[in-house]
Design a protein around this motif. Structure first.
Motif, mmCIF file in Angstrom:
data_model
loop_
_atom_site.group_PDB
_atom_site.id
_atom_site.type_symbol
_atom_site.label_atom_id
_atom_site.label_comp_id
_atom_site.label_asym_id
_atom_site.label_seq_id
_atom_site.Cartn_x
_atom_site.Cartn_y
_atom_site.Cartn_z
ATOM 1 N N THR A 65 -47.240 61.424 -7.666
ATOM 2 C CA THR A 65 -47.425 60.390 -8.899
ATOM 3 C C THR A 65 -48.667 59.655 -8.809
ATOM 4 O OG1 THR A 65 -46.116 58.860 -7.801
ATOM 5 C CG2 THR A 65 -44.837 60.174 -9.223
ATOM 6 N N ASP A 66 -49.083 59.691 -7.304
ATOM 7 C CA ASP A 66 -50.541 59.034 -7.004
ATOM 8 C C ASP A 66 -51.369 59.871 -6.664
ATOM 9 O OD1 ASP A 66 -52.122 57.003 -6.821
ATOM 10 O OD2 ASP A 66 -51.120 55.807 -5.285
ATOM 11 N N LEU A 67 -52.729 59.632 -7.048
ATOM 12 C CA LEU A 67 -53.955 60.442 -6.514
ATOM 13 C C LEU A 67 -54.036 60.328 -4.914
ATOM 14 C CD1 LEU A 67 -56.253 62.176 -7.475
ATOM 15 C CD2 LEU A 67 -57.502 60.345 -7.715
ATOM 16 N N THR A 68 -53.725 59.165 -4.496
ATOM 17 C CA THR A 68 -53.838 59.036 -2.864
ATOM 18 C C THR A 68 -52.683 59.980 -2.242
ATOM 19 O OG1 THR A 68 -52.073 57.126 -3.076
ATOM 20 C CG2 THR A 68 -54.558 56.702 -2.757
ATOM 21 N N GLU A 69 -51.455 60.009 -2.841
ATOM 22 C CA GLU A 69 -50.354 61.019 -2.406
ATOM 23 C C GLU A 69 -50.950 62.457 -2.515
ATOM 24 O OE1 GLU A 69 -47.349 60.437 -0.952
ATOM 25 O OE2 GLU A 69 -47.805 58.485 -0.977
ATOM 26 N N LEU A 70 -51.485 62.693 -3.691
ATOM 27 C CA LEU A 70 -51.896 64.009 -3.821
ATOM 28 C C LEU A 70 -53.206 64.312 -2.862
ATOM 29 C CD1 LEU A 70 -51.807 66.544 -5.564
ATOM 30 C CD2 LEU A 70 -53.493 65.583 -7.045
ATOM 31 N N ARG A 71 -53.884 63.393 -2.410
ATOM 32 C CA ARG A 71 -54.900 63.875 -1.403
ATOM 33 C C ARG A 71 -54.414 64.161 -0.127
ATOM 34 N NH1 ARG A 71 -59.455 58.842 -2.831
ATOM 35 N NH2 ARG A 71 -60.328 60.142 -4.665
ATOM 36 N N LYS A 72 -53.200 63.535 0.382
ATOM 37 C CA LYS A 72 -52.621 63.796 1.425
ATOM 38 C C LYS A 72 -51.958 65.087 1.630
ATOM 39 C CE LYS A 72 -51.455 59.014 2.012
ATOM 40 N NZ LYS A 72 -50.321 57.891 2.173
ATOM 41 N N THR A 73 -51.948 66.029 0.739
ATOM 42 C CA THR A 73 -51.442 67.419 0.836
ATOM 43 C C THR A 73 -52.123 68.214 1.342
ATOM 44 O OG1 THR A 73 -52.060 67.959 -1.589
ATOM 45 C CG2 THR A 73 -49.768 66.876 -1.280
ATOM 46 N N PRO A 74 -51.496 69.262 2.258
ATOM 47 C CA PRO A 74 -52.529 70.064 2.901
ATOM 48 C C PRO A 74 -53.270 71.120 1.743
ATOM 49 C CG PRO A 74 -50.167 70.775 3.387
ATOM 50 C CD PRO A 74 -50.187 69.342 2.574
ATOM 51 N N GLY A 75 -54.428 71.475 2.052
ATOM 52 C CA GLY A 75 -55.260 72.267 1.133
ATOM 53 C C GLY A 75 -55.744 71.620 -0.132
ATOM 54 N N TYR A 76 -55.607 70.439 -0.185
ATOM 55 C CA TYR A 76 -56.101 69.560 -1.489
ATOM 56 C C TYR A 76 -57.728 70.038 -1.665
ATOM 57 C CZ TYR A 76 -57.804 65.865 -4.173
ATOM 58 O OH TYR A 76 -58.336 65.003 -5.360
ATOM 59 N N ASP A 77 -57.972 70.169 -2.634
ATOM 60 C CA ASP A 77 -59.309 70.732 -3.122
ATOM 61 C C ASP A 77 -59.691 69.477 -4.508
ATOM 62 O OD1 ASP A 77 -61.874 71.460 -3.595
ATOM 63 O OD2 ASP A 77 -61.251 73.521 -4.568
ATOM 64 N N PRO A 78 -60.802 68.800 -4.181
ATOM 65 C CA PRO A 78 -60.948 67.872 -5.226
ATOM 66 C C PRO A 78 -61.428 68.451 -6.427
ATOM 67 C CG PRO A 78 -62.489 67.382 -3.336
ATOM 68 C CD PRO A 78 -61.500 68.246 -2.789
ATOM 69 N N ASN A 79 -62.089 69.419 -6.317
ATOM 70 C CA ASN A 79 -62.810 70.307 -7.475
ATOM 71 C C ASN A 79 -61.730 70.848 -8.417
ATOM 72 O OD1 ASN A 79 -65.484 69.844 -6.253
ATOM 73 N ND2 ASN A 79 -65.262 71.430 -5.324
ATOM 74 N N LEU A 80 -60.377 71.016 -7.945
ATOM 75 C CA LEU A 80 -59.459 71.652 -8.772
ATOM 76 C C LEU A 80 -58.946 70.589 -9.605
ATOM 77 C CD1 LEU A 80 -57.554 74.060 -6.355
ATOM 78 C CD2 LEU A 80 -59.343 74.624 -8.234
ATOM 79 N N TYR A 81 -58.960 69.304 -9.133
ATOM 80 C CA TYR A 81 -58.370 68.259 -9.765
ATOM 81 C C TYR A 81 -59.192 67.338 -10.298
ATOM 82 C CZ TYR A 81 -54.228 69.804 -7.393
ATOM 83 O OH TYR A 81 -52.942 70.374 -6.789
ATOM 84 N N ASN A 82 -60.532 67.643 -10.424
ATOM 85 C CA ASN A 82 -61.658 66.961 -11.203
ATOM 86 C C ASN A 82 -61.412 65.413 -10.536
ATOM 87 O OD1 ASN A 82 -63.902 66.734 -12.631
ATOM 88 N ND2 ASN A 82 -62.761 66.350 -14.516
ATOM 89 N N ASP A 83 -61.424 65.489 -9.065
ATOM 90 C CA ASP A 83 -61.411 64.067 -8.550
ATOM 91 C C ASP A 83 -62.823 63.786 -8.003
ATOM 92 O OD1 ASP A 83 -60.766 61.945 -7.066
ATOM 93 O OD2 ASP A 83 -59.814 62.751 -5.406
ATOM 94 N N THR A 84 -63.800 63.182 -8.927
ATOM 95 C CA THR A 84 -64.920 62.949 -8.680
ATOM 96 C C THR A 84 -65.268 61.697 -7.694
ATOM 97 O OG1 THR A 84 -64.905 61.218 -10.520
ATOM 98 C CG2 THR A 84 -65.759 63.350 -11.071
ATOM 99 N N SER A 85 -64.290 61.054 -7.214
ATOM 100 C CA SER A 85 -64.569 59.710 -6.339
ATOM 101 C C SER A 85 -64.171 60.462 -4.858
ATOM 102 C CB SER A 85 -63.343 58.676 -6.614
ATOM 103 O OG SER A 85 -61.914 59.112 -6.626
ATOM 104 N N HIS A 86 -63.641 61.589 -4.661
ATOM 105 C CA HIS A 86 -63.549 62.293 -3.448
ATOM 106 C C HIS A 86 -64.737 62.487 -2.986
ATOM 107 C CE1 HIS A 86 -61.789 64.682 -0.334
ATOM 108 N NE2 HIS A 86 -60.822 64.021 -0.369
#
Length: 121
Positions: free
Chosen positions: A94-115
């Motif tokens: 539900t939160d972007l910080t929780e999503l960033r903690k998952t293994p294999g997280y790629d900020p380009n797939l989620y369009n996470d420009t702040s990463h």
């Protein structure tokens, strides 16, 4: 003041249906006379025309039955889908910080420009 009476929409539709019915009756009479001219007895022509009418009615009822059955299936599927709302089916992050903690997280797939690993190609 206008003294002419106007034909209502219902009357126009009724007259159109009447013209259609009369045209159908003329066509049926024409087919019956054609069959009699070809040597079919008058009773046989009448029975044949009624058989065709009943076959058409049967085909329409058959199509209406399957249409109603499919419509009922769609309604039941929609009702079942609406009744099956549980918390387990929702997205676990539900939160972007929780999503960033998952293994294999790629900020380009989620369009996470702040990463810090995000690359704009």
């Amino acid at each position: 003041m206008n003294t002419t009476t106007r034909t209502s929409t219902a009357e126009r539709i009724g007259r159109a249906f009447g013209r259609g019915w009369r045209a159908y009756a003329r066509g049926e009479r024409r087919v019956s006379n054609w069959l009699v001219a070809k040597g079919v007895p008058s009773v046989g022509a009448t029975v044949l025309l009624w058989a065709v009418k009943l076959a058409v009615l049967g085909a329409l009822l058959y199509a209406a039955f399957w249409f109603a059955l499919v419509l009922l299936g769609v309604v039941v599927a929609g009702w079942a889908a609406a009744a099956n709302t549980s918390e387990e089916d929702e997205w676990p992050f539900t939160d972007l910080t929780e999503l960033r903690k998952t293994p294999g997280y790629d900020p380009n797939l989620y369009n996470d420009t702040s990463h810090e690993l995000y690359t704009d190609d």
